[in-house]
Design an enzyme around this catalytic site. Structure first.
Site, short mmCIF file in Angstrom:
data_model
loop_
_atom_site.label_atom_id
_atom_site.label_comp_id
_atom_site.label_asym_id
_atom_site.label_seq_id
_atom_site.Cartn_x
_atom_site.Cartn_y
_atom_site.Cartn_z
N CYS A 86 0.82 -1.21 0.00
CA CYS A 86 0.00 0.00 0.00
C CYS A 86 0.86 1.27 0.00
CB CYS A 86 -0.98 -0.03 1.17
SG CYS A 86 -2.33 1.17 1.01
N HIS A 176 -3.88 -4.85 0.81
CA HIS A 176 -3.36 -5.34 2.09
C HIS A 176 -3.55 -6.86 2.19
CE1 HIS A 176 -2.57 -1.51 4.22
NE2 HIS A 176 -3.53 -1.04 3.44
N GLU A 178 -2.42 -8.73 4.43
CA GLU A 178 -2.38 -9.17 5.82
C GLU A 178 -3.76 -9.22 6.47
OE1 GLU A 178 -1.41 -4.77 5.69
OE2 GLU A 178 -0.81 -6.57 4.61
N SER A 230 -0.50 -13.38 38.24
CA SER A 230 -1.90 -12.96 38.29
C SER A 230 -2.85 -14.13 38.12
CB SER A 230 -2.17 -11.94 37.18
OG SER A 230 -2.09 -12.55 35.91
N GLY A 231 -2.33 -15.24 37.60
CA GLY A 231 -3.19 -16.35 37.25
C GLY A 231 -3.60 -16.32 35.80
N GLY A 232 -3.28 -15.22 35.10
CA GLY A 232 -3.56 -15.11 33.68
C GLY A 232 -2.56 -15.90 32.86
N VAL A 233 -2.81 -15.98 31.57
CA VAL A 233 -1.99 -16.80 30.69
C VAL A 233 -0.56 -16.27 30.60
CG1 VAL A 233 -1.69 -17.61 28.31
CG2 VAL A 233 -3.97 -17.59 29.35
N ASP A 234 -0.40 -14.96 30.42
CA ASP A 234 0.93 -14.40 30.18
C ASP A 234 1.87 -14.62 31.36
OD1 ASP A 234 -0.26 -13.54 27.86
OD2 ASP A 234 -0.48 -11.46 28.51
N SER A 235 1.44 -14.21 32.56
CA SER A 235 2.32 -14.36 33.72
C SER A 235 2.54 -15.83 34.05
CB SER A 235 1.75 -13.61 34.93
OG SER A 235 0.53 -14.18 35.37
N SER A 236 1.55 -16.67 33.80
CA SER A 236 1.69 -18.10 34.09
C SER A 236 2.71 -18.76 33.18
CB SER A 236 0.33 -18.80 33.95
OG SER A 236 -0.61 -18.27 34.86
#
EC number: 6.3.5.2
Length: 520
Positions: A86, A176, A178, A230-236
């Protein structure tokens, strides 16, 4: 700053497009490592980064403007395979002595690309004379192409919709590829990466895991690391990866704010302390958080109060861990990219980011960010690679302030209990119906509204509960999920019968935009 990696890699030069990250997603999905860098840094870092190929993004500017984002000839003269998208196509033509003009009717939305010539860019697609559905978004257009280029595709509003210099392996597309509206966009990227650039596709989570474990060991040495869990995916996922690298040199601090989903705190403790044997400090701070939030109704004040308290509690617990010199964070690649915009300008603040912020400066802890090269879907794949259950890593996003922003108005322990119970029923019914993985995010909201109802033969005057479920690819835009009516009906019936304090259930059918996914 570029990341050191032994993988073949692609440099994505960002000119401010809102979908530049989608380019990176498409490249990563093909198994090729890539990084996004702003246009004004690209020429300076290209030698250090040593890419195997280059992609120029789109952007909102016009190459006809005096202050438009630009690069010189250097990237075009490196002899590397290059794909321009583009605005990138228009800039390529402008720099290489083609011609770009304004004042023509632009193309916005779906368009038909007619393939005009056999090209490795379109291998396996419609064929010469065939039509591909693509997504256009341009006002200016190319009216003359540089020497050595030829047209390989046209559209109604773009006679040079796709051009190529096969000898130099330089290709430019006005559309585009993508965005998902370009039906065969992923195939076009694979054609560029493998057929044209000759890359191998050596970017896998198994390889990343092995390399990152060694990087963590090299960075930390015999030091101690604190991780806010935190129990979330990222920190786990970050915690499990770091623990694999350095074992008990890692201590996780889990602050239970009292605003988590039903039974979530117990699940976190069981998973990390009992299953993974990771040293874990569990702080039950629910009374503190709910006490400080009493009487607070403004959503921004809620967020800031929760963020401040979280830091205070985490700070006190971290100070008890002797000799800790590193702090682990679950920073993801979109956070890194968004911190440096292509145009360098500020963006409007819609609401404070859900993730609560950093620690006081005086702690002087060095950061360990093992996920900073990854997108969310890659983090989930890494979690599975590390042995976390797919059901755990596939959980829907959950905001840092927790249920506080799903209770508009004042928060009380009683309201939190009602919402936890109702939300648990809602998610259980979604799973029972086999719909959980089709939904980006689903949750209940306890409204500060009461309505009249009849239960038994008695009049009731109780709370309204809203159910929210959306589909999305990245959270930037979202559509409400079209439930089968029986699922909603059963969910509402169970909530009203099993959760005391709710006598009416409604479903939110607002998309984003104009609404946001969360209510606060």
């Amino acid at each position: 700053m570029t990341q050191k990696t032994d993988h073949q890699r692609v440099l994505i030069v960002d000119f401010g497009s809102q979908v530049t990250q989608l380019i990176a997603r498409r490249v990563r999905e093909a198994g090729v490592y890539c990084e996004i860098h702003p246009f004004d840094k690209a020429e300076a870092i290209v030698d250090e980064y040593a890419p195997s190929a280059i992609i120029l993004s789109g952007g909102p500017a016009s190459v006809l403007e005096a202050d438009s984002p630009r690069i010189g000839r250097k990237l075009f003269d490196l002899g590397l395979p290059l794909l321009a998208i583009c605005y990138g196509q228009q800039l390529l033509c402008d720099v290489l002595s083609g011609k770009v003009e304004g004042g023509h009717a632009g193309e916005f939305g779906r368009a038909e690309l007619t393939i005009g010539k056999d090209s490795p860019m379109f291998q396996g697609l419609a064929g010469v004379g065939g039509v591909e559905t693509v997504w256009m978004s341009h006002g200016d257009r190319v009216t003359a192409i540089p020497e050595g280029f030829e047209v390989i595709g046209t559209s109604t509003g773009a006679p040079f919709a796709a051009i190529a210099n096969d000898a130099k392996k330089i290709y430019a597309l006005q559309f585009h590829p993508e965005v998902y509206h370009t039906v065969n966009g992923p195939a076009m990227y694979r054609n560029f990466l493998f057929n044209i650039a000759g890359l191998k596709g050596d970017w896998t989570m198994a390889a990343f895991r092995q390399e990152m474990v060694q990087k963590i060991r090299d960075q930390v040495g015999d030091g101690k690391v604190i991780c806010g869990l935190s129990g979330g995916v990222d920190s786990s996922v970050a915690a499990v990866l770091i623990h694999e690298a350095i074992g008990d040199q890692l201590t996780c601090v889990f602050v239970d704010t009292g605003l988590l989903r039903k039974n979530e705190a117990d699940q976190v403790v069981t998973l990390f302390r009992d299953h993974y044997n990771i040293p874990l400090v569990h702080v039950d701070a629910g009374d503190l958080f709910l006490g400080e939030l009493a009487g607070v109704s403004d959503p921004e004040t809620k967020r800031k109060t929760i963020g401040r308290l979280f830091i205070d509690v985490f700070d006190k617990e971290a100070a008890k861990i002797e000799g800790a010199t590193f702090l682990a964070q679950g920073t993801l690649y979109p956070d890194v990219v968004e911190s440096v915009s292509a145009r360098g300008g500020p963006s409007a603040v819609i609401k404070s980011h859900h993730n609560v912020g950093g620690l006081p400066d005086y702690m002087k802890l060095k950061l360990v960010e093992p996920l900073r090269e990854l997108f969310k879907d890659e983090v989930r794949a890494l979690g599975v690679e590390l042995g976390l259950a797919p059901a755990f890593v596939g959980r829907h996003p959950f905001p840092g302030p927790g249920l506080a922003i799903r209770i508009p108005g004042e928060i009380t322990p009683e309201k939190v209990k009602v919402l936890q119970d109702a939300d648990a029923i809602y998610l259980e019914e979604i799973r029972n119906a086999g719909l959980y993985d089709q939904i980006w995010q689903a949750f209940a909201v306890l409204l500060p509204v009461k309505t009249v109802g009849v239960m038994g033969d008695a009049r009731t005057y109780e709370n309204v509960l809203a159910l929210r479920a959306v589909t999305s690819t990245d959270g930037m835009t979202a559509d409400f999920f079209e439930f089968p009516w029986p699922v909603l009906g059963k969910t509402a019936t169970r909530i009203i019968n099993e959760v005391r304090g709710v006598n009416r259930v409604v479903y939110d059918v607002t998309s984003k935009p104009p609404g946001t996914i969360e209510w606060e």
